[in-house]
Design a protein around this motif. Structure first.
Motif, PDB file in Angstrom:
ATOM      1  N   SER A 101       0.830  -1.209   0.000  1.00  0.00           N
ATOM      2  CA  SER A 101       0.000   0.000   0.000  1.00  0.00           C
ATOM      3  C   SER A 101       0.863   1.257   0.000  1.00  0.00           C
ATOM      4  O   SER A 101       2.064   1.208   0.300  1.00  0.00           O
ATOM      5  N   ASP A 102       0.237   2.371  -0.327  1.00  0.00           N
ATOM      6  CA  ASP A 102       0.923   3.661  -0.245  1.00  0.00           C
ATOM      7  C   ASP A 102       1.467   3.897   1.164  1.00  0.00           C
ATOM      8  O   ASP A 102       2.601   4.358   1.335  1.00  0.00           O
ATOM      9  N   ASP A 103       0.656   3.591   2.167  1.00  0.00           N
ATOM     10  CA  ASP A 103       1.080   3.806   3.555  1.00  0.00           C
ATOM     11  C   ASP A 103       2.307   2.956   3.891  1.00  0.00           C
ATOM     12  O   ASP A 103       3.224   3.419   4.568  1.00  0.00           O
ATOM     13  N   GLU A 104       2.332   1.725   3.417  1.00  0.00           N
ATOM     14  CA  GLU A 104       3.479   0.849   3.673  1.00  0.00           C
ATOM     15  C   GLU A 104       4.730   1.392   2.999  1.00  0.00           C
ATOM     16  O   GLU A 104       5.814   1.391   3.569  1.00  0.00           O
ATOM     17  N   LEU A 105       4.586   1.866   1.766  1.00  0.00           N
ATOM     18  CA  LEU A 105       5.739   2.453   1.072  1.00  0.00           C
ATOM     19  C   LEU A 105       6.264   3.670   1.835  1.00  0.00           C
ATOM     20  O   LEU A 105       7.473   3.814   2.005  1.00  0.00           O
ATOM     21  N   ARG A 106       5.354   4.533   2.260  1.00  0.00           N
ATOM     22  CA  ARG A 106       5.776   5.717   3.040  1.00  0.00           C
ATOM     23  C   ARG A 106       6.522   5.296   4.307  1.00  0.00           C
ATOM     24  O   ARG A 106       7.552   5.861   4.647  1.00  0.00           O
ATOM     25  N   ARG A 107       5.979   4.301   5.015  1.00  0.00           N
ATOM     26  CA  ARG A 107       6.601   3.833   6.258  1.00  0.00           C
ATOM     27  C   ARG A 107       8.014   3.313   5.989  1.00  0.00           C
ATOM     28  O   ARG A 107       8.962   3.668   6.692  1.00  0.00           O
TER      29      ARG A 107
END
Length: 180
Positions: A101-107
């Motif tokens: 997910s986008d959130d996982e990539l950001r993290r």
């Protein structure tokens, strides 16, 4: 031992100064557009009978190339420099770019020291995340067919490789698509 040192040691053991590297021409005249997934490395000889020197392999997340992408230039080089006559778009099952997910990539980016300001606004689009590898394979095949500097009558096939079994399922035979 550091990873680079391990690689150098393996290279010294594998070095054969008199070995013939073969030609830069793909001897099966094939270009495979496939995923960056490391599980595919050395999988092609057993799964589809493609060995060293048989094909040019272009690796991009999800085996997905968008229209107008810079990767089409790399594909053109494989066609005109390496004498590729056919293209196989070959994504695989259990692809990471369908699950992250986008959130996982950001993290992960933040954890690796990337500042918030440097993280793309839409990381999923930036990194080429896709929801459906089969649909993306068809989009890639169509982008290749519609690229004006690529041969009009070149077969562009789309298939899906099962990452566990190696079974290849044809999604679209490029021979028929050439004559649409």
């Amino acid at each position: 031992m550091a990873l680079l040192d391990e690689l150098l040691e393996a290279n010294q053991k594998a070095f054969h100064p008199d070995a013939d590297p073969g030609s830069f021409i793909a001897n099966r005249h094939l270009c495979i557009v496939t995923c960056v997934d490391p599980r595919l490395t050395h999988f092609f000889p057993d799964a589809i009978g493609v060995d060293r020197g048989h094909a040019v392999v272009i690796r991009v997340p999800g085996a997905h190339i968008a229209p107008g992408s810079e990767m089409l230039r790399a594909l053109a080089a494989s066609i005109y420099v390496n004498d590729c006559q056919e293209v196989l778009v070959l994504p695989h099952t259990d692809c990471g770019v369908t699950r992250v997910s986008d959130d996982e990539l950001r993290r992960v980016m933040r954890a690796r020291g990337v500042t918030e300001a440097a993280i793309p606004g839409d990381p999923g689009r930036f990194f080429g995340l896709i929801p459906d590898v089969e649909k993306a394979a068809l989009e890639t095949a169509e982008a290749i067919r519609r690229t004006p500097y690529l041969p009009r009558q070149m077969p562009v096939h789309a298939a899906l490789l099962d990452i566990r079994t190696g079974v290849m399922k044809v999604i679209e035979r490029g021979y028929e698509a050439v004559f649409r």
